[in-house]
Scaffold this active site. Structure first.
Site, short mmCIF file in Angstrom:
data_model
loop_
_atom_site.label_atom_id
_atom_site.label_comp_id
_atom_site.label_asym_id
_atom_site.label_seq_id
_atom_site.Cartn_x
_atom_site.Cartn_y
_atom_site.Cartn_z
N THR A 14 0.85 -1.26 -0.05
CA THR A 14 0.11 -0.03 -0.10
C THR A 14 0.96 1.28 -0.02
OG1 THR A 14 -0.18 0.21 2.44
CG2 THR A 14 -1.91 -1.16 1.17
N ASN A 15 1.87 1.08 0.84
CA ASN A 15 2.88 2.39 0.55
C ASN A 15 3.57 2.70 -0.98
OD1 ASN A 15 3.30 4.01 3.22
ND2 ASN A 15 3.37 1.82 3.71
N MET A 85 11.11 -6.01 4.44
CA MET A 85 11.63 -6.53 5.89
C MET A 85 12.74 -7.16 5.90
SD MET A 85 8.92 -5.18 6.95
CE MET A 85 7.94 -5.39 8.70
N ARG A 86 13.71 -6.75 5.24
CA ARG A 86 15.29 -7.05 5.59
C ARG A 86 16.17 -6.00 5.97
NH1 ARG A 86 15.06 -12.15 5.80
NH2 ARG A 86 17.18 -12.28 5.55
N ASN A 102 13.33 4.59 4.74
CA ASN A 102 12.41 3.55 5.28
C ASN A 102 11.29 4.30 5.62
OD1 ASN A 102 11.55 1.02 5.84
ND2 ASN A 102 12.57 1.29 8.02
N HIS A 104 8.41 3.61 8.72
CA HIS A 104 8.37 2.74 9.87
C HIS A 104 7.11 3.24 10.51
CE1 HIS A 104 9.39 -0.32 12.87
NE2 HIS A 104 9.13 0.81 13.68
N GLU A 167 -2.92 5.38 7.06
CA GLU A 167 -3.25 6.66 6.09
C GLU A 167 -2.30 7.62 6.46
OE1 GLU A 167 -6.84 8.55 7.14
OE2 GLU A 167 -8.06 6.61 7.20
N GLU A 169 1.01 7.13 7.05
CA GLU A 169 2.18 6.68 6.25
C GLU A 169 1.99 6.93 4.80
OE1 GLU A 169 3.69 2.37 6.61
OE2 GLU A 169 2.31 2.15 8.55
C1 GAR Z 1 3.89 -0.62 6.68
O1 GAR Z 1 3.04 -0.23 7.82
C2 GAR Z 1 5.40 -0.31 7.03
O2 GAR Z 1 5.37 0.98 7.66
C3 GAR Z 1 6.01 -1.42 7.70
O3 GAR Z 1 5.39 -2.58 6.97
C4 GAR Z 1 3.96 -2.15 6.57
C5 GAR Z 1 4.21 -2.42 4.89
O4 GAR Z 1 2.67 -2.46 4.29
N1 GAR Z 1 7.23 -1.24 7.61
C6 GAR Z 1 8.09 -1.79 8.63
O5 GAR Z 1 7.33 -2.25 9.85
C7 GAR Z 1 9.43 -1.42 8.48
N2 GAR Z 1 10.12 -1.73 9.76
P1 GAR Z 1 2.69 -1.97 2.77
O6 GAR Z 1 3.12 -3.24 2.18
O7 GAR Z 1 1.12 -2.10 2.57
O8 GAR Z 1 3.20 -0.85 2.38
#
Ligand code: GAR
Length: 195
Positions: A14-15, A85-86, A102, A104, A167, A169
């Protein structure tokens, strides 16, 4: 140099979608997870995709070499971790100095790592939020670019909180990426000035 983004993803994307909707110049989307829904979003928008499964490599260095090859092949100038997530090593990051960000879902340095929303909810915080930061070799430890706070509602469920954070993010990540590619970020140690 014209900016060209490499967006690294692991999941639903979604991001990534927020970056696509903001019409940012995405050259390639790379997932370390085959079949990640984020890949469909990219393909749907006509953006080249690649899967580089970290499990297929004998070492982190070999995985990162494969990543770098794809990013270089697409002329990537800046890298966005959008639910990737790496953890990346210094060697990889040295290729894009201060040009990797990134997103978070917490007010770092609180609740780094996996499922920050649940960590914060379980802890019972009254305020949480979202952070976009430059990436270093730690887990969610790099210098902060943008950060916004979100008060937790009385009795709010973790899912409710998660949705409201998401939202936020989707607003913060494109804004931070735009600042980055417009060269408006200046890092001085841990501090990032926005010019
Ligand atoms: C998001 O909430 C992002 O902030 C988090 O993973 C999700 C991915 O959602 N990232 C972390 O936790 C990084 N440490 P998305 O695939 O729908 O964008």
């Amino acid at each position: 140099m014209k900016p060209a983004l490499g967006v690294l993803v692991s999941g639903r994307g979604t991001n990534l979608q927020a970056l696509i909707d903001a019409r940012l110049p995405i050259a390639v989307v790379v997932s370390n997870v085959a079949g990640a829904p984020a890949l469909e979003r990219a393909s749907g928008a006509g953006i080249p995709v690649a899967v580089i499964d970290h499990k297929a490599f004998g070492s982190r260095a070999a995985f990162e070499d494969a990543l770098l090859e794809v990013l270089r092949g697409h002329g990537v100038t800046h890298v966005v971790l959008a639910g990737f997530m790496r953890v990346l090593t210094e060697r990889f990051l040295a290729e894009f100095p201060d040009r990797v960000v990134n997103i978070h879902p917490s007010l770092l340095p609180a609740f780094p790592g996996v499922d920050a929303q649940k960590q914060a909810h379980d802890y019972g915080v009254k305020v949480t939020g979202v952070t976009v930061h430059l990436v270093d070799a730690g887990t969610d430890t790099g210098p902060i670019v943008l950060q916004e706070a979100l008060p937790v509602h009385e009795g709010e469920s973790c899912d409710g909180l998660r949705a409201r954070l998401l939202e936020m993010e989707h607003r913060l990540l494109p804004a931070a990426v735009r600042l980055l590619i417009e060269r408006r970020l200046q890092r001085d140690g841990r501090r990032v000035r926005i010019g």
